[in-house]
Design a protein around this motif. Structure first.
Motif, PDB file in Angstrom:
ATOM      1  N   GLU A 160      -8.188   6.131  -3.542  1.00 24.50           N
ATOM      2  CA  GLU A 160      -7.084   5.679  -2.694  1.00 24.50           C
ATOM      3  C   GLU A 160      -7.590   4.577  -1.777  1.00 24.50           C
ATOM      4  O   GLU A 160      -8.752   4.580  -1.363  1.00 24.50           O
ATOM      5  CB  GLU A 160      -6.535   6.826  -1.826  1.00 24.50           C
ATOM      6  CG  GLU A 160      -5.896   7.964  -2.591  1.00 24.50           C
ATOM      7  CD  GLU A 160      -4.449   7.700  -2.974  1.00 24.50           C
ATOM      8  OE1 GLU A 160      -3.949   6.582  -2.702  1.00 24.50           O
ATOM      9  OE2 GLU A 160      -3.837   8.606  -3.546  1.00 24.50           O
ATOM     10  N   ASN A 207       0.798  -1.212   0.000  1.00 28.02           N
ATOM     11  CA  ASN A 207       0.000   0.000   0.000  1.00 28.02           C
ATOM     12  C   ASN A 207       0.840   1.276   0.000  1.00 28.02           C
ATOM     13  O   ASN A 207       0.320   2.364  -0.247  1.00 28.02           O
ATOM     14  CB  ASN A 207      -0.950  -0.011   1.194  1.00 28.02           C
ATOM     15  CG  ASN A 207      -2.032   1.042   1.133  1.00 28.02           C
ATOM     16  OD1 ASN A 207      -2.268   1.770   2.086  1.00 28.02           O
ATOM     17  ND2 ASN A 207      -2.721   1.139   0.011  1.00 28.02           N
ATOM     18  N   GLU A 222      -6.295   3.358   1.844  1.00 30.34           N
ATOM     19  CA  GLU A 222      -5.346   3.742   2.887  1.00 30.34           C
ATOM     20  C   GLU A 222      -5.278   2.662   3.965  1.00 30.34           C
ATOM     21  O   GLU A 222      -6.189   2.526   4.779  1.00 30.34           O
ATOM     22  CB  GLU A 222      -5.764   5.080   3.515  1.00 30.34           C
ATOM     23  CG  GLU A 222      -5.760   6.252   2.547  1.00 30.34           C
ATOM     24  CD  GLU A 222      -4.360   6.803   2.305  1.00 30.34           C
ATOM     25  OE1 GLU A 222      -3.405   6.272   2.897  1.00 30.34           O
ATOM     26  OE2 GLU A 222      -4.243   7.763   1.530  1.00 30.34           O
ATOM     27  N   LYS A 282       1.647   3.620  -5.009  1.00 32.71           N
ATOM     28  CA  LYS A 282       0.365   3.687  -5.703  1.00 32.71           C
ATOM     29  C   LYS A 282       0.260   2.743  -6.895  1.00 32.71           C
ATOM     30  O   LYS A 282      -0.808   2.681  -7.551  1.00 32.71           O
ATOM     31  CB  LYS A 282       0.077   5.134  -6.107  1.00 32.71           C
ATOM     32  CG  LYS A 282      -0.261   6.000  -4.904  1.00 32.71           C
ATOM     33  CD  LYS A 282      -0.552   7.431  -5.265  1.00 32.71           C
ATOM     34  CE  LYS A 282      -1.002   8.235  -4.047  1.00 32.71           C
ATOM     35  NZ  LYS A 282      -0.038   8.246  -2.950  1.00 32.71           N
TER      36      LYS A 282
END
Length: 309
Positions: A274, A105, A276, A108
């Motif tokens: 995204e 993670n 996260e 990207k």
């Protein structure tokens, strides 16, 4: 070597290690409130915890049953140091989320993995380190009128630029020197960011606990509070909840906690912007019940029990 008589280390950075925020420092006060809520919920379950600076060389990591990533918000600025720390600490204690998720993670490029696993994500072009950069050509080939370019390892909108075909040459002046040491990602600029905002769903222990909507200040596209963005309570749509759970399901192993940021793409479809899993802000202060869910998920993690769906 400093030993800690606690079960869990809640990881932070040196900038946020203090126990009290100065009057008017709402940013630090929010950080401390979040950790306080979690610590109280853990205490109710007989689990002790302490906030620890991840980079403190005096910490005895073996003294903890596990460490939980909370506000290590300088890792992308100290990436090599952070990576070396990970390599060392993973041999001394359990990491939450799992070390494989953390490494995945951090970069990207994971968005391409999610896409390959059937998760709708924002269209992305990877510009690899030391490659030749021609932003105008990339925009023309993609058919995008405007784009957003940012590093593959980043946070807080570091080196993030909005670019169109007319401004491409100027933006390239900033990006080209950086390409010698890191990769970048180019995505289409999504107007909804400026009109509606970006929706963030918290997924803890396999369930969506709550959501917020992040809104950029007028005239800007960056929703982070570092750049004047604001956060608002938000009730997610069922299709958003389904996407958030599906995105977390696509991870291996299953995350104990995380955040799914999403927006509508140019076709009006919900897509993941995204995922996260490293040090997500969870806005538990707007939904204190989530701290209870988080504490319960951590308790099961420490016992080795699988997370519920």
């Amino acid at each position: 070597m400093t030993t800690q008589d606690s079960d869990i280390a809640l990881l932070t950075s040196s900038a946020y290690k203090v126990s009290h925020a100065a009057e008017g420092d709402w940013y630090l006060a929010n950080i401390l409130k979040e950790d306080q809520l979690l610590q109280e919920a853990l205490k109710e379950r007989g689990i002790t915890s302490v906030r620890v600076d991840w980079a403190d060389p005096e910490v005895d990591w073996e003294s903890f049953k596990c460490v939980v990533f909370r506000t290590t918000w300088d890792y992308f600025e100290r990436f090599r140091e952070f990576t070396l720390w990970l390599n060392r600490v993973e041999k001394l204690t359990r990491l939450c989320n799992d070390i494989s998720l953390i490494r995945w993670n951090m970069d990207k490029h994971y968005l391409k993995d999610l896409e390959n696993r059937g998760i709708p994500v924002v269209d992305s072009l990877m510009i690899e380190k030391e490659s030749t950069l021609d932003l105008r050509s990339l925009l023309e080939e993609s058919g995008w009128t405007e784009g957003v370019i940012k590093p593959c390892v980043s946070g807080a909108a570091r080196h993030t630029y909005r670019v169109n075909r007319e401004s491409a040459a100027e933006i390239e002046k900033f990006i080209r020197p950086l390409l010698s040491g890191e990769s970048f990602i180019l995505q289409p600029f999504l107007p909804e960011i400026m009109t509606t905002g970006e929706d963030t769903l918290m997924v803890i222990g396999g369930e969506v606990t709550h959501a917020v909507r992040k809104v950029a200040k007028e005239g800007d596209f960056r929703v982070q509070d570092d750049h004047g963005g604001t956060v608002h309570e938000y009730k997610p749509l069922q299709e958003q909840v389904q996407l958030a759970v599906k995105a977390m399901d696509a991870c291996n192993p299953e995350p104990v906690y995380g955040r799914v940021d999403m927006v509508r793409n140019l076709e009006g479809e919900w897509v993941v912007m995204e995922l996260e899993l490293i040090e997500p802000e969870l806005w538990m202060r707007t939904h204190p019940e989530a701290a209870e869910v988080f504490a319960e998920a951590l308790s099961k993690f420490m016992e080795g029990a699988p997370q519920s769906r």
